[in-house]
Design a protein around this motif. Structure first.
Motif, short mmCIF file in Angstrom:
data_model
loop_
_atom_site.label_atom_id
_atom_site.label_comp_id
_atom_site.label_asym_id
_atom_site.label_seq_id
_atom_site.Cartn_x
_atom_site.Cartn_y
_atom_site.Cartn_z
N ARG A 190 -22.43 -9.88 -12.36
CA ARG A 190 -21.03 -9.46 -12.16
C ARG A 190 -20.11 -10.67 -12.26
O ARG A 190 -19.09 -10.63 -12.94
CB ARG A 190 -20.90 -8.78 -10.80
CG ARG A 190 -19.80 -7.72 -10.80
CD ARG A 190 -19.77 -6.91 -9.52
NE ARG A 190 -21.03 -6.25 -9.21
CZ ARG A 190 -21.81 -6.52 -8.14
NH1 ARG A 190 -21.46 -7.45 -7.28
NH2 ARG A 190 -22.92 -5.85 -7.93
N LYS A 191 -20.52 -11.76 -11.60
CA LYS A 191 -19.67 -12.97 -11.63
C LYS A 191 -19.51 -13.47 -13.06
O LYS A 191 -18.43 -13.84 -13.49
CB LYS A 191 -20.33 -14.07 -10.79
CG LYS A 191 -19.90 -14.00 -9.35
CD LYS A 191 -20.28 -15.27 -8.61
CE LYS A 191 -20.38 -14.94 -7.14
NZ LYS A 191 -21.65 -15.31 -6.54
N GLU A 192 -20.62 -13.48 -13.79
CA GLU A 192 -20.56 -13.98 -15.18
C GLU A 192 -19.67 -13.10 -16.04
O GLU A 192 -18.98 -13.58 -16.91
CB GLU A 192 -21.97 -14.05 -15.76
CG GLU A 192 -22.76 -15.21 -15.19
CD GLU A 192 -24.19 -15.26 -15.70
OE1 GLU A 192 -24.94 -16.10 -15.21
OE2 GLU A 192 -24.54 -14.45 -16.58
N GLU A 193 -19.75 -11.81 -15.76
CA GLU A 193 -18.96 -10.87 -16.57
C GLU A 193 -17.47 -11.07 -16.32
O GLU A 193 -16.65 -10.96 -17.23
CB GLU A 193 -19.37 -9.44 -16.21
CG GLU A 193 -18.91 -8.43 -17.23
CD GLU A 193 -19.68 -7.14 -17.06
OE1 GLU A 193 -20.73 -7.00 -17.71
OE2 GLU A 193 -19.26 -6.32 -16.24
N ASN A 194 -17.15 -11.39 -15.05
CA ASN A 194 -15.74 -11.55 -14.71
C ASN A 194 -15.20 -12.95 -14.98
O ASN A 194 -14.11 -13.29 -14.58
CB ASN A 194 -15.51 -11.17 -13.24
CG ASN A 194 -15.84 -9.72 -13.02
OD1 ASN A 194 -15.70 -8.90 -13.93
ND2 ASN A 194 -16.30 -9.37 -11.82
N GLY A 195 -16.01 -13.75 -15.59
CA GLY A 195 -15.44 -14.99 -16.06
C GLY A 195 -15.92 -16.24 -15.44
O GLY A 195 -15.36 -17.26 -15.61
#
Ligand code: URA
Length: 195
Positions: A190-195
């Motif tokens: 999730r963190k990676e997806e949000n940037g």
């Protein structure tokens, strides 16, 4: 890349037919999004997988789906495969055909094909389920009990080792550890997806 994956599967079918002439080995190939961000690699297909021609169906699939739900992942967005692509079997004392763990030779036979599959799909994370795919990709000394729940980089691949979902059936005390590992993976994705 799905054309390339199809070609690879056809090549593998020919090779196994040749190597195991007369044995009629049934292969269960990987399936899912050809450009998936997450690739799950299990051990080997079982009876249901071989009957249905799909990885992780039946009881194993049910366990896997529980894991996916926990992680907020949908199966359609993943690529799911196995280290060994046919069902390793033996005759039980009662004369029934039952599963057995794959041999080292079987794992080695399929390893170049697993690597090719990984190269074609190019996932950001490879989640290995249990010791078999973990050792295939990292070497025979790695132990799931030490490696689970932490990212590791091996030969340019980013791995996230997890226990095999079936191990929860035999060892319910792993449930909490397993849930923690899933949450860690989900948070990270999730963190990676949000940037
Ligand atoms: N089914 C699979 O496809 N793989 C496993 O590792 C177990 C069951």
């Amino acid at each position: 890349m799905s054309g390339e994956l199809d070609r690879m599967r056809a090549e593998l079918e020919r090779l196994i037919a040749e190597l195991y002439e007369g044995e009629r080995k049934i292969l269960v190939h990987g399936e899912g999004a050809p450009d998936a961000r997450v690739m799950l690699v299990g051990e080997a297909p079982g009876e249901q997988e071989t009957l249905q021609g799909r990885p992780f169906v039946g009881k194993a699939g049910k366990n896997l789906n529980e894991f996916l739900e926990l992680a907020g992942l949908r199966r359609e967005e993943l690529y799911v495969t196995n280290a060994v692509k046919f069902r390793p079997t033996k005759l039980s004392a009662a004369g029934r055909i039952v599963n057995r763990p794959p041999t080292r030779e079987e794992v080695q036979l399929f390893l170049p094909w697993l690597r090719r599959e990984i190269e074609l799909v190019r996932p950001g994370v490879i989640v290995t389920l249990g010791n078999v795919p973990l050792r295939a990709l990292t070497g025979p000394k790695t132990v799931i009990g030490d490696a689970h729940g932490a990212f590791r980089e091996v030969e340019g691949l980013r791995l996230y080792p997890m226990y095999h979902p079936a191990s929860l059936i035999y060892n319910p005390s792993l449930r909490e550890v397993y849930a923690q590992d899933v949450r860690r993976l989900a948070d990270c994705l999730r963190k990676e997806e949000n940037g």
